[in-house]
Design a protein around this motif. Structure first.
Motif, PDB file in Angstrom:
ATOM      1  N   VAL A   1       0.914  -0.833   0.184  1.00 55.49           N
ATOM      2  CA  VAL A   1       0.048   0.288   0.014  1.00 55.49           C
ATOM      3  C   VAL A   1       0.812   0.879   0.353  1.00 55.49           C
ATOM      4  O   VAL A   1       1.043   1.951   1.127  1.00 55.49           O
ATOM      5  N   PRO A   2       0.956   1.366  -1.387  1.00 52.99           N
ATOM      6  CA  PRO A   2       2.042   2.683  -1.156  1.00 52.99           C
ATOM      7  C   PRO A   2       1.785   4.563  -0.176  1.00 52.99           C
ATOM      8  O   PRO A   2       2.929   4.514  -0.156  1.00 52.99           O
ATOM      9  N   VAL A   3       0.621   3.952  -0.441  1.00 54.86           N
ATOM     10  CA  VAL A   3      -0.142   5.578   0.550  1.00 54.86           C
ATOM     11  C   VAL A   3       0.617   6.273   1.575  1.00 54.86           C
ATOM     12  O   VAL A   3       0.803   6.432   2.593  1.00 54.86           O
ATOM     13  N   ILE A   4       0.602   4.377   2.000  1.00 58.82           N
ATOM     14  CA  ILE A   4       1.072   4.617   3.724  1.00 58.82           C
ATOM     15  C   ILE A   4       2.611   4.772   3.913  1.00 58.82           C
ATOM     16  O   ILE A   4       2.797   5.275   5.504  1.00 58.82           O
ATOM     17  N   GLU A   5       3.294   4.321   3.391  1.00 56.06           N
ATOM     18  CA  GLU A   5       4.486   5.030   2.857  1.00 56.06           C
ATOM     19  C   GLU A   5       4.722   6.351   2.715  1.00 56.06           C
ATOM     20  O   GLU A   5       6.149   6.871   2.591  1.00 56.06           O
TER      21      GLU A   5
ATOM     22  N   THR B   1      17.447  -0.359   9.942  1.00 53.96           N
ATOM     23  CA  THR B   1      16.701   0.214   8.462  1.00 53.96           C
ATOM     24  C   THR B   1      15.517   0.240   8.275  1.00 53.96           C
ATOM     25  O   THR B   1      14.479  -0.739   9.559  1.00 53.96           O
ATOM     26  N   ASP B   2      15.321   0.285   7.700  1.00 56.45           N
ATOM     27  CA  ASP B   2      13.825   0.464   7.554  1.00 56.45           C
ATOM     28  C   ASP B   2      12.988  -0.677   5.915  1.00 56.45           C
ATOM     29  O   ASP B   2      14.043  -0.698   5.028  1.00 56.45           O
ATOM     30  N   VAL B   3      11.733  -0.366   6.044  1.00 61.59           N
ATOM     31  CA  VAL B   3      11.580  -1.609   4.388  1.00 61.59           C
ATOM     32  C   VAL B   3      11.643  -1.176   3.720  1.00 61.59           C
ATOM     33  O   VAL B   3      10.927  -1.720   2.388  1.00 61.59           O
ATOM     34  N   VAL B   4      11.642  -0.278   3.143  1.00 62.11           N
ATOM     35  CA  VAL B   4      11.552   0.986   2.179  1.00 62.11           C
ATOM     36  C   VAL B   4      12.978   1.178   1.587  1.00 62.11           C
ATOM     37  O   VAL B   4      12.977   1.447   0.389  1.00 62.11           O
ATOM     38  N   THR B   5      13.931   1.065   2.481  1.00 64.09           N
ATOM     39  CA  THR B   5      15.342   1.219   1.878  1.00 64.09           C
ATOM     40  C   THR B   5      15.917  -0.028   0.715  1.00 64.09           C
ATOM     41  O   THR B   5      15.585  -1.085   0.867  1.00 64.09           O
ATOM     42  N   PRO B   6      16.842   0.606  -0.061  1.00 60.73           N
ATOM     43  CA  PRO B   6      17.388  -0.104  -1.056  1.00 60.73           C
ATOM     44  C   PRO B   6      17.908  -1.283  -0.450  1.00 60.73           C
ATOM     45  O   PRO B   6      18.128  -2.748  -0.881  1.00 60.73           O
ATOM     46  N   LEU B   7      18.495  -1.730   0.558  1.00 65.10           N
ATOM     47  CA  LEU B   7      19.583  -2.311   1.718  1.00 65.10           C
ATOM     48  C   LEU B   7      18.471  -3.266   1.912  1.00 65.10           C
ATOM     49  O   LEU B   7      18.703  -4.362   2.098  1.00 65.10           O
ATOM     50  N   TYR B   8      16.927  -2.862   2.106  1.00 67.85           N
ATOM     51  CA  TYR B   8      16.203  -3.894   2.315  1.00 67.85           C
ATOM     52  C   TYR B   8      16.053  -4.708   1.498  1.00 67.85           C
ATOM     53  O   TYR B   8      15.192  -5.821   1.779  1.00 67.85           O
ATOM     54  N   LEU B   9      15.552  -4.258   0.502  1.00 65.64           N
ATOM     55  CA  LEU B   9      14.953  -4.620  -0.574  1.00 65.64           C
ATOM     56  C   LEU B   9      15.793  -5.325  -1.215  1.00 65.64           C
ATOM     57  O   LEU B   9      15.692  -6.990  -1.454  1.00 65.64           O
ATOM     58  N   ALA B  10      17.262  -5.599  -1.119  1.00 65.02           N
ATOM     59  CA  ALA B  10      18.322  -6.106  -2.224  1.00 65.02           C
ATOM     60  C   ALA B  10      18.910  -7.059  -0.795  1.00 65.02           C
ATOM     61  O   ALA B  10      18.845  -8.776  -2.079  1.00 65.02           O
TER      62      ALA B  10
END
Length: 230
Positions: free
Chosen positions: A27-31, A188-197
């Protein structure tokens, strides 16, 4: 390992369904910063996200149920553990479904609130968003990861899928769980590139594993052969 070819094909399909639903549950709006003022305008995002996460419950549990008979024939204890962790993960999914409509409640209240009440609603919203992150990105991922470690332990020993695929699973799970602990510790946060990587290797492995189940299923008789030659 004796397997039902239809069951493994269904399991592979359920993995794909779960991944698609997982993408739709975002849900992008929550971010967005100060998103309470935006939620009422993007109500459909929240509804779609809740429905998609609800779909993930039968997909994730159904996957485990499809594979359970074959896994039980190989190792009953580990297969029960795998199924148990999937049921625990389903509970966290259900919590995630319940949390999403609460954002709508806060968003509607925020649009009608006086300035003196807005700060309190924003605090509640931040607590709710933190709770959602902890449920979806910590508790859920760790419970799935622990269960899948048991799954790939069985598959590694039985050689019912190539060991490179099981080994890839171990590595992906370790990185995903490490990312979850990083979120838990506030590193880290759930939307950071590190978490996604850190989650990318497991995501790719999951796609390959699903396609393997669809195309080839689980090999039969490999465990017996391995024990005879080992």
């Amino acid at each position: 390992m004796h397997t039902n070819r239809r069951a493994t094909a269904i399991a592979g399909t359920l993995v794909i369904v779960g991944m698609i639903a997982g993408a739709l549950s975002i849900v992008p709006v929550i971010e967005e910063p100060r998103h309470l003022a935006l939620i009422s305008e993007h109500e459909s995002q929240v509804v779609v996200g809740a429905v998609a996460q609800a779909i993930m419950i039968p997909a994730y549990v159904g996957f485990a149920l499809c594979l359970y008979p074959a896994l039980r024939a190989e190792n009953e204890t580990l297969s029960l553990g795998f199924l148990g962790f999937r049921l625990i993960a389903a509970t966290f999914h259900f919590l995630g479904v319940i949390i999403l409509p609460l954002f709508l409640v806060l968003g509607h209240a925020f649009t009608r609130a006086a300035a003196s009440d807005a700060a309190g609603l924003e605090l509640l919203d931040e607590l709710l968003r933190t709770a959602r992150d902890l449920v979806n990105h910590v508790a859920l991922i760790i419970s799935l990861g622990l269960g899948d470690l048991l799954l790939f332990r069985i598959l590694w020993r039985s050689r019912s899928v190539p060991r490179w695929l099981s080994g890839w699973g171990f590595l992906g799970i370790a990185l995903a769980m490490l990312a979850s602990f990083s979120v838990l510790l506030g590193l880290t946060d759930v939307v950071t590139p590190l978490y996604l990587a850190m989650n990318a290797p497991l995501g790719l492995q999951t796609v390959v594993f699903a396609l393997w189940l669809l195309a080839k299923g689980l090999a039969t008789g490999t465990s017996t052969t391995a024990h005879r030659h080992g």
